[in-house]
Every structure is written in C-alpha cells, then in structure tokens.
Design an enzyme around this catalytic site. Structure first.
Site, PDB file in Angstrom:
ATOM      1  N   HIS A   1      -7.045  -5.774   1.726  1.00 32.32           N
ATOM      2  CA  HIS A   1      -5.977  -5.266   2.588  1.00 32.32           C
ATOM      3  C   HIS A   1      -5.493  -6.366   3.522  1.00 32.32           C
ATOM      4  O   HIS A   1      -6.288  -7.116   4.079  1.00 32.32           O
ATOM      5  CB  HIS A   1      -6.480  -4.092   3.439  1.00 32.32           C
ATOM      6  CG  HIS A   1      -6.748  -2.861   2.650  1.00 32.32           C
ATOM      7  ND1 HIS A   1      -5.803  -1.886   2.450  1.00 32.32           N
ATOM      8  CD2 HIS A   1      -7.858  -2.455   2.000  1.00 32.32           C
ATOM      9  CE1 HIS A   1      -6.317  -0.919   1.717  1.00 32.32           C
ATOM     10  NE2 HIS A   1      -7.576  -1.243   1.426  1.00 32.32           N
TER      11      HIS A   1
ATOM     12  N   HIS B   1      -9.682  -4.628  -3.959  1.00 32.54           N
ATOM     13  CA  HIS B   1      -8.396  -4.934  -3.337  1.00 32.54           C
ATOM     14  C   HIS B   1      -8.615  -5.363  -1.892  1.00 32.54           C
ATOM     15  O   HIS B   1      -9.405  -4.787  -1.166  1.00 32.54           O
ATOM     16  CB  HIS B   1      -7.414  -3.755  -3.426  1.00 32.54           C
ATOM     17  CG  HIS B   1      -7.979  -2.442  -3.000  1.00 32.54           C
ATOM     18  ND1 HIS B   1      -8.865  -1.713  -3.766  1.00 32.54           N
ATOM     19  CD2 HIS B   1      -7.770  -1.722  -1.875  1.00 32.54           C
ATOM     20  CE1 HIS B   1      -9.173  -0.591  -3.134  1.00 32.54           C
ATOM     21  NE2 HIS B   1      -8.528  -0.580  -1.974  1.00 32.54           N
TER      22      HIS B   1
ATOM     23  N   ASN C   1       0.859  -1.173   0.000  1.00 30.43           N
ATOM     24  CA  ASN C   1       0.000   0.000   0.000  1.00 30.43           C
ATOM     25  C   ASN C   1       0.903   1.233   0.000  1.00 30.43           C
ATOM     26  O   ASN C   1       1.813   1.343   0.823  1.00 30.43           O
ATOM     27  CB  ASN C   1      -0.898  -0.019   1.243  1.00 30.43           C
ATOM     28  CG  ASN C   1      -1.971   1.042   1.202  1.00 30.43           C
ATOM     29  OD1 ASN C   1      -1.729   2.170   0.807  1.00 30.43           O
ATOM     30  ND2 ASN C   1      -3.153   0.670   1.639  1.00 30.43           N
TER      31      ASN C   1
END
Length: 187
Positions: A148, A146, A76
C-alpha cells in the site's frame, strides 16, 4: 387503511429514515460491498484472485496506473485517501520472502516512483507504506502480496472515520487514475 384493490398505502417520506436530530448524514452505500466481502476472492487460487485478473484487462477499467516487467501499480478500489495506490507483483505470491530478486527490486523501485508521482500530482505531506502479511495481519486479499502507498495530508483523519466509519474522498477513482497515469514516467 386501504382496500386491497386500491394499491399500496401512501406513506409520507418523513416517516422513513433516522429520527430528527442535529446530525447530518453522508450516505456511502457503495462501501457496503466491501464490508460484506463481495469483491473478496472465494478462495486463495489465482483463478479467484482479482489481482491476477486485473493485468489481463484494460488499464483504465482495472484502474492500473503503471506497469513494469514484474510488478504493476493499481489504485485501491476502497481507498483510505485519494491516490491510494497498491504496488504488487504480477505473479500470484502471498509472502514477501517468496518474491524473486527481480520482483523485490521492482516492487521497491515502483513504490518509490509511486511516491514521487503522487507527490507531483497531489502534494501530500507524507505517506503510509505497508504490507499486511496474512489475513490475521489485516490483509484483505492475503493470497496476493500488495504494498500500500497511502498519501497523507494534515488533518485528513477527521471525524468521519472515527465517528461514522466513513471516508470522504474528493475525487472519483477514474479521475485519479487518469491524473496519475499521465504523470507516471515511462522510463
């Protein structure tokens, strides 16, 4: 006051900045681009999507840690903690229910692998896993799904995010990427 031809008035440095108090400041100007939305796509199309562009480039420059057939793992750019990864499909798809069976399987398997690798390299005490489906649910880039993978350690939520809305990260993203990519199993 100076004469117009004398140049700018010299002002002592102590006249700038916050007033004197008992607080120390951790300046994080790099976060301003995130707050201002500079890296957010202009629209929801694949052409504007950074998650669609990243796999076409160099892994090191794009912070790609690992690649699979249908999904890849990337750091990230604005991490909550060191080694904060995201696992996502190559295909530009926004909704979890629209993934193919192969994408769903690889996303899950790659998330498990990400947890194992981060455990081996950083020894976190736990993880937060999650997908924010839609902008209203907190997705920064809602057009490209996406997952995490956020490692957590005891006490990692300290006063900085609470009081100063600042996160202190002890390692550069390039160094984190190098360590995780080196530890990622190829099979």
């Amino acid at each position: 006051m100076t004469h117009p031809t004398d140049g700018p008035e010299m002002v002592p440095a102590d006249r700038f900045g916050p007033p004197q108090d008992d607080l120390q400041r951790l300046w994080t100007p790099h976060r301003l681009v995130y707050i201002g939305g500079q890296d957010k796509p202009a629209d929801p199309t694949p052409e504007s999507c950074p998650f669609c562009r990243i796999p076409a480039g160099d892994d090191e420059d794009g912070l790609v840690v690992a690649r699979g057939a249908d999904c890849y793992a990337v750091l990230n750019l604005y991490p909550y903690n060191s080694a904060h990864l995201m696992v996502l499909p190559y295909r530009h798809v926004s909704d979890y229910t629209d993934l193919t069976d192969a994408e769903t399987h690889e996303l899950a398997a790659m998330t498990q692998r990400a947890m194992r690798v981060v455990r081996a390299v950083y020894a976190p005490a736990g993880f937060n896993l999650g997908m924010n489906q839609g902008e209203v649910a907190g997705a920064g880039i809602a057009a490209h799904l996406h997952q995490h993978v956020v490692p957590r350690w005891p006490g990692d939520s300290n006063f900085l995010p609470v009081v100063a809305r600042t996160k202190s990260l002890p390692e550069l993203l390039a160094d984190t990427r190098e360590r995780l990519a080196a530890a990622w199993p190829t099979a």
